[in-house]
Structures are given as C-alpha cells and as structure tokens.
Design a protein around this motif. Structure first.
Motif, PDB file in Angstrom:
ATOM      1  N   PRO A 153       0.800  -1.244   0.000  1.00  0.00           N
ATOM      2  CA  PRO A 153       0.000   0.000   0.000  1.00  0.00           C
ATOM      3  C   PRO A 153       0.826   1.284   0.000  1.00  0.00           C
ATOM      4  CG  PRO A 153      -0.893  -1.556   1.544  1.00  0.00           C
ATOM      5  CD  PRO A 153       0.352  -2.165   1.029  1.00  0.00           C
ATOM      6  N   LYS A 154       1.865   1.349   0.806  1.00  0.00           N
ATOM      7  CA  LYS A 154       2.588   2.622   0.866  1.00  0.00           C
ATOM      8  C   LYS A 154       3.322   2.896  -0.453  1.00  0.00           C
ATOM      9  CE  LYS A 154       5.122   5.624   3.821  1.00  0.00           C
ATOM     10  NZ  LYS A 154       5.844   5.845   5.061  1.00  0.00           N
ATOM     11  N   GLN A 155       3.893   1.840  -1.022  1.00  0.00           N
ATOM     12  CA  GLN A 155       4.572   2.013  -2.317  1.00  0.00           C
ATOM     13  C   GLN A 155       3.558   2.376  -3.400  1.00  0.00           C
ATOM     14  OE1 GLN A 155       6.761  -1.616  -2.998  1.00  0.00           O
ATOM     15  NE2 GLN A 155       7.755  -1.505  -1.003  1.00  0.00           N
ATOM     16  N   ARG A 156       2.380   1.781  -3.288  1.00  0.00           N
ATOM     17  CA  ARG A 156       1.329   2.091  -4.258  1.00  0.00           C
ATOM     18  C   ARG A 156       0.912   3.554  -4.129  1.00  0.00           C
ATOM     19  NH1 ARG A 156      -3.939  -1.047  -3.339  1.00  0.00           N
ATOM     20  NH2 ARG A 156      -2.412  -2.455  -2.442  1.00  0.00           N
ATOM     21  N   ALA A 157       0.804   3.989  -2.880  1.00  0.00           N
ATOM     22  CA  ALA A 157       0.421   5.390  -2.662  1.00  0.00           C
ATOM     23  C   ALA A 157       1.459   6.338  -3.255  1.00  0.00           C
ATOM     24  CB  ALA A 157       0.259   5.647  -1.167  1.00  0.00           C
ATOM     25  N   VAL A 158       2.730   5.987  -3.103  1.00  0.00           N
ATOM     26  CA  VAL A 158       3.784   6.831  -3.673  1.00  0.00           C
ATOM     27  C   VAL A 158       3.677   6.858  -5.194  1.00  0.00           C
ATOM     28  CG1 VAL A 158       6.271   7.039  -3.977  1.00  0.00           C
ATOM     29  CG2 VAL A 158       5.360   6.481  -1.749  1.00  0.00           C
ATOM     30  N   LEU A 159       3.461   5.682  -5.787  1.00  0.00           N
ATOM     31  CA  LEU A 159       3.348   5.610  -7.256  1.00  0.00           C
ATOM     32  C   LEU A 159       2.158   6.430  -7.748  1.00  0.00           C
ATOM     33  CD1 LEU A 159       4.094   1.842  -8.042  1.00  0.00           C
ATOM     34  CD2 LEU A 159       5.610   3.797  -8.285  1.00  0.00           C
ATOM     35  N   VAL A 160       1.044   6.323  -7.042  1.00  0.00           N
ATOM     36  CA  VAL A 160      -0.163   7.051  -7.477  1.00  0.00           C
ATOM     37  C   VAL A 160       0.040   8.554  -7.346  1.00  0.00           C
ATOM     38  CG1 VAL A 160      -2.592   7.469  -6.912  1.00  0.00           C
ATOM     39  CG2 VAL A 160      -1.739   5.146  -7.035  1.00  0.00           C
ATOM     40  N   LEU A 161       0.633   8.967  -6.231  1.00  0.00           N
ATOM     41  CA  LEU A 161       0.833  10.412  -6.047  1.00  0.00           C
ATOM     42  C   LEU A 161       1.792  10.969  -7.096  1.00  0.00           C
ATOM     43  CD1 LEU A 161       1.097  10.691  -2.163  1.00  0.00           C
ATOM     44  CD2 LEU A 161      -0.695  11.609  -3.611  1.00  0.00           C
ATOM     45  N   ARG A 162       2.844  10.202  -7.380  1.00  0.00           N
ATOM     46  CA  ARG A 162       3.851  10.726  -8.306  1.00  0.00           C
ATOM     47  C   ARG A 162       3.425  10.631  -9.763  1.00  0.00           C
ATOM     48  NH1 ARG A 162       9.991   9.531  -7.593  1.00  0.00           N
ATOM     49  NH2 ARG A 162       9.912  11.021  -9.288  1.00  0.00           N
ATOM     50  N   TYR A 163       2.777   9.550 -10.131  1.00  0.00           N
ATOM     51  CA  TYR A 163       2.531   9.334 -11.560  1.00  0.00           C
ATOM     52  C   TYR A 163       1.074   9.489 -11.960  1.00  0.00           C
ATOM     53  CZ  TYR A 163       7.252   7.637 -11.219  1.00  0.00           C
ATOM     54  OH  TYR A 163       8.605   7.553 -10.967  1.00  0.00           O
ATOM     55  N   TRP A 164       0.159   9.461 -11.001  1.00  0.00           N
ATOM     56  CA  TRP A 164      -1.242   9.722 -11.330  1.00  0.00           C
ATOM     57  C   TRP A 164      -1.593  11.171 -11.037  1.00  0.00           C
ATOM     58  CZ3 TRP A 164      -5.159   7.588 -13.919  1.00  0.00           C
ATOM     59  CH2 TRP A 164      -6.448   8.090 -13.725  1.00  0.00           C
ATOM     60  N   ASN A 165      -1.160  11.637  -9.868  1.00  0.00           N
ATOM     61  CA  ASN A 165      -1.431  13.029  -9.505  1.00  0.00           C
ATOM     62  C   ASN A 165      -0.337  13.983  -9.986  1.00  0.00           C
ATOM     63  OD1 ASN A 165      -2.861  11.719  -6.586  1.00  0.00           O
ATOM     64  ND2 ASN A 165      -3.984  12.932  -8.077  1.00  0.00           N
ATOM     65  N   ASP A 166       0.701  13.445 -10.572  1.00  0.00           N
ATOM     66  CA  ASP A 166       1.814  14.262 -11.088  1.00  0.00           C
ATOM     67  C   ASP A 166       2.430  15.165 -10.018  1.00  0.00           C
ATOM     68  OD1 ASP A 166       1.976  13.298 -13.631  1.00  0.00           O
ATOM     69  OD2 ASP A 166       0.471  14.677 -14.424  1.00  0.00           O
ATOM     70  N   LEU A 167       2.583  14.640  -8.834  1.00  0.00           N
ATOM     71  CA  LEU A 167       3.234  15.421  -7.778  1.00  0.00           C
ATOM     72  C   LEU A 167       4.738  15.223  -7.871  1.00  0.00           C
ATOM     73  CD1 LEU A 167       1.093  14.900  -4.548  1.00  0.00           C
ATOM     74  CD2 LEU A 167       1.017  16.753  -6.186  1.00  0.00           C
ATOM     75  N   SER A 168       5.462  16.199  -7.379  1.00  0.00           N
ATOM     76  CA  SER A 168       6.914  16.065  -7.325  1.00  0.00           C
ATOM     77  C   SER A 168       7.287  15.139  -6.166  1.00  0.00           C
ATOM     78  CB  SER A 168       7.541  17.435  -7.105  1.00  0.00           C
ATOM     79  OG  SER A 168       7.115  17.941  -5.866  1.00  0.00           O
ATOM     80  N   VAL A 169       8.574  14.845  -6.071  1.00  0.00           N
ATOM     81  CA  VAL A 169       9.022  13.996  -4.957  1.00  0.00           C
ATOM     82  C   VAL A 169       8.732  14.705  -3.632  1.00  0.00           C
ATOM     83  CG1 VAL A 169      11.044  12.893  -3.930  1.00  0.00           C
ATOM     84  CG2 VAL A 169      10.808  12.964  -6.392  1.00  0.00           C
ATOM     85  N   GLU A 170       8.989  16.001  -3.620  1.00  0.00           N
ATOM     86  CA  GLU A 170       8.754  16.772  -2.384  1.00  0.00           C
ATOM     87  C   GLU A 170       7.255  16.824  -2.050  1.00  0.00           C
ATOM     88  OE1 GLU A 170      10.608  17.905  -4.907  1.00  0.00           O
ATOM     89  OE2 GLU A 170      12.610  17.780  -4.026  1.00  0.00           O
ATOM     90  N   GLY A 171       6.448  17.012  -3.079  1.00  0.00           N
ATOM     91  CA  GLY A 171       5.001  17.054  -2.860  1.00  0.00           C
ATOM     92  C   GLY A 171       4.473  15.723  -2.348  1.00  0.00           C
ATOM     93  N   SER A 172       5.003  14.636  -2.905  1.00  0.00           N
ATOM     94  CA  SER A 172       4.576  13.314  -2.437  1.00  0.00           C
ATOM     95  C   SER A 172       5.008  13.089  -0.998  1.00  0.00           C
ATOM     96  CB  SER A 172       5.180  12.222  -3.326  1.00  0.00           C
ATOM     97  OG  SER A 172       4.882  12.460  -4.672  1.00  0.00           O
ATOM     98  N   ALA A 173       6.223  13.535  -0.694  1.00  0.00           N
ATOM     99  CA  ALA A 173       6.720  13.382   0.686  1.00  0.00           C
ATOM    100  C   ALA A 173       5.840  14.168   1.649  1.00  0.00           C
ATOM    101  CB  ALA A 173       8.165  13.855   0.773  1.00  0.00           C
ATOM    102  N   ASP A 174       5.424  15.344   1.221  1.00  0.00           N
ATOM    103  CA  ASP A 174       4.557  16.168   2.067  1.00  0.00           C
ATOM    104  C   ASP A 174       3.193  15.507   2.254  1.00  0.00           C
ATOM    105  OD1 ASP A 174       3.938  18.512   3.508  1.00  0.00           O
ATOM    106  OD2 ASP A 174       2.737  19.183   1.815  1.00  0.00           O
ATOM    107  N   ALA A 175       2.675  14.936   1.187  1.00  0.00           N
ATOM    108  CA  ALA A 175       1.358  14.299   1.282  1.00  0.00           C
ATOM    109  C   ALA A 175       1.394  13.058   2.155  1.00  0.00           C
ATOM    110  CB  ALA A 175       0.856  13.935  -0.113  1.00  0.00           C
ATOM    111  N   LEU A 176       2.525  12.354   2.114  1.00  0.00           N
ATOM    112  CA  LEU A 176       2.610  11.121   2.885  1.00  0.00           C
ATOM    113  C   LEU A 176       3.169  11.346   4.281  1.00  0.00           C
ATOM    114  CD1 LEU A 176       3.911   8.771   0.102  1.00  0.00           C
ATOM    115  CD2 LEU A 176       1.846   8.424   1.394  1.00  0.00           C
ATOM    116  N   GLY A 177       3.717  12.525   4.517  1.00  0.00           N
ATOM    117  CA  GLY A 177       4.311  12.795   5.817  1.00  0.00           C
ATOM    118  C   GLY A 177       5.585  12.018   6.050  1.00  0.00           C
ATOM    119  N   CYS A 178       6.390  11.871   5.002  1.00  0.00           N
ATOM    120  CA  CYS A 178       7.662  11.165   5.159  1.00  0.00           C
ATOM    121  C   CYS A 178       8.748  11.969   4.456  1.00  0.00           C
ATOM    122  CB  CYS A 178       7.563   9.750   4.602  1.00  0.00           C
ATOM    123  SG  CYS A 178       7.217   9.689   2.857  1.00  0.00           S
ATOM    124  N   SER A 179       9.964  11.457   4.487  1.00  0.00           N
ATOM    125  CA  SER A 179      11.073  12.205   3.908  1.00  0.00           C
ATOM    126  C   SER A 179      11.167  11.982   2.393  1.00  0.00           C
ATOM    127  CB  SER A 179      12.379  11.777   4.567  1.00  0.00           C
ATOM    128  OG  SER A 179      12.669  10.457   4.203  1.00  0.00           O
TER     129      SER A 179
END
Lengths: 136, 195
Positions: B133-159
């Motif tokens: 699930p967490k890896q899936r969430a990262v993939l979806v945020l980065r490649y479905w929502n087109d977020l940057s690495v920093e934006g994905s980190a902010d959305a997930l609350g991780c580094s």
C-alpha cells in the motif's frame, strides 16, 4: 522504464469506460458531519466543565481540612539538669553543683573491670541528688 | 483556489437534517462538487475498487468537514484533501478486517477480458494491487497526480529519501508482476496517455 512510461502505465490502471457507481451521498455526509461536530463540541464543553468542577472540589476539600489550633509540641520534655540543680538551695548535705552534672554517654558505658554507679538511682553516691529535709 | 460561495438551501432543497447549517457549509458543498470526481478517481487507482473508493471519499470529506473553517483560513485545500485521502487509504489497509475480507483472488464482478484494452487494464490493476500500500500510494501520487518527490513526501508525511526508495521498490514490484507483457502495456498505455 522512464517517467513517461510509468505515467502511461499507471494511466491504464485508472478508471476507463466501465460504468461508475453513483457518487457520494452528500446530504448524508453533511448530516454526519454536523452530528460529529456537535458531538465534539459537546464533548469539549462537558470535559471542560467537568475538569473545572473537579478542580473546584479539590480546592474546597483541601481548604476544608484546616490545620488545628494547637501548636506542635515535642514528644518528650527537654532534659535540663542544670536548671534543677541551680534552683535548689545548697545545703550542707548536698554535693556541689559541678559534681552533679549528668553523666556523659561515654561514662555510662560499662567496661570490664570498672564499676559504675547510676547517680540518679543511688542516693548514697556522692554527686547524686539527695533530697533532704533541710531543703524544705 | 477561489470557491464560489453558495447558499446551502440551493444544494439541499429537502433538508432532512436537524440543526442549523454552519455558514461555511455552502463553500464545502461547492468544493465537494468540484473536487470529488478527481479525488474519487485517485481513490480508485489507490484501491482498485469503486465501492472502497467511495468509502475512502466519504471518510475523506467527513474529515475535511470537521476542520473546514480552519482549513479555509489556511488555504492549500487540494493538497490537504489529497493528504487526507492517502492517509485514510493507508489507515484502512492497516486494519485487520480489511485483510480478512479479501478471501477470493478474483473480484466477482470482473469484466470479461475479450477486449485487449480491458485485458491490459485488468493486468495493470492486478499488478498495482500486488504492490504494497505505501509504495502504491507513492506511485499514485507521483505518476497519477503528477506530484513532485517533495510534494509526495509532504502528502505522505515522510522524507524525500523515503519517497524515492518506495518509488524504486514499487516500480520493481510492478515490473516483476507484469513480466514480459510490460513492453506491450507501456506502448499501449503511452498511446492512450498521449491520445
């Protein structure tokens, strides 16, 4: 795979032409949200009131336990041998005051080969307190 | 984002709800109507099931409703909504009953894979469902929502480093699951993506 390829791949996993179920139930959502907000507000207010009441009760209980008017007294009366000896008039039968002082703790220890006398219990002992009729 | 303020009575003509509506509820309703389709599709890509996506969306908007007045003052509505959605998804996956519920390998209402496009979609969804699930969430945020690495980190609350490592692991899992059909899927997906 580069980023575009991954993006294209993930796009395939998105919703396609399949029939999509009806959307979220907005009135139900709003009703639930209002109820939760009301319950939360109620909880906060009642918790705050309860805490205040508990603090007031605690303070009242602490204040109700007022200290007694008596002052603290020592468990034993203070030992003062000098005052008793000086107040008594000296008679011919009494020993001098200087010899009637309380024995030091080291002198009360019995050591083998020596004889000690308890001056308080033996009136015949020089240095002990001898009540006489002349003291009246 | 400027949200048009609507009167709540316009939206809810048959008001079955007791109590008075807060003044800001019209804004919330407008935001719900504007953003729920995109959040819903994000939820669908995350979980691969419309009904579960609907549940995720309901919980997400309920959480948004709780904090709406504070949220509007701060701004960043979309980012916060996405963050709540992903966290609700991750939280749902941690619950034990969710894992107990999945007893069959195939969902009962799978479409017949006669159409090659549908078959490809089903293959990618199955592969994505196999990603943790967490890896899936990262993939979806980065490649479905087109977020940057920093934006994905902010959305997930991780580094940022965690996002990068989770992305690499997720892609490796996806590649492993898709196997030899990956090239065809990428070509087909690219065609659809750029269409």
């Amino acid at each position: 795979m580069n980023e575009d390829e991954v993006r294209a791949l993930i796009t395939l996993a998105g919703p396609g032409d399949e029939p999509v179920p009806a959307g979220a139930n907005l009135p139900g959502l709003l009703a639930r949200g209002r109820r939760q907000r009301r319950n939360r507000a109620l909880l906060v207010v009642s918790g705050s009131a309860l805490t205040t009441a508990a603090v007031v009760l605690f303070v009242v209980l602490i204040a109700g336990r007022a200290p007694s008017g008596e002052s603290l007294r020592p468990a034993n009366a203070p030992v003062s041998t000098t005052t008793t000896t000086t107040t008594k008039p000296l008679t011919t039968t009494e020993v001098p005051v200087t010899t009637g002082s309380a024995p030091t703790p080291s002198s009360t220890k019995s050591t083998p080969g020596t004889t000690t006398h308890d001056s308080s219990s033996d009136p015949a002992t020089p240095g002990g307190h001898v009540p006489t009729s002349t003291a009246r | 984002m400027a949200i048009p303020v609507r009167d709540s009575e316009d939206v809810l003509p048959e008001e079955p709800i007791r109590g008075t509506a807060p003044r800001w509820e019209g804004e919330f309703v407008a935001y719900f109507e504007a953003r729920s389709p995109s959040l819903r599709s994000t939820a669908f890509v995350l979980c691969g099931d419309w009904h579960r996506a609907e549940d995720l969306l309901q919980v997400t908007f309920l959480k948004l409703y709780q904090v709406w007045p504070r949220l509007v003052r701060r701004g960043e509505l979309d980012g916060y909504a996405r963050r709540v959605l992903v966290r609700v998804f991750l939280h749902e996956n941690r619950r034990l009953w969710r894992s107990r519920e999945q007893v069959s390998a195939e969902p009962p209402d799978t479409a017949a894979p006669g159409d090659p496009d549908v078959a490809q979609r089903l293959a990618v969804r199955a592969a994505l469902a196999a990603v943790p699930p967490k890896q899936r969430a990262v993939l979806v945020l980065r490649y479905w929502n087109d977020l940057s690495v920093e934006g994905s980190a902010d959305a997930l609350g991780c580094s940022v480093g965690t996002v990068k490592s989770q992305t690499a692991r997720g892609l490796a899992t996806l590649r492993k699951r898709l196997g030899p059909q990956l090239d065809d899927l990428v070509r087909g997906g690219r065609k659809e993506h750029w269409a």
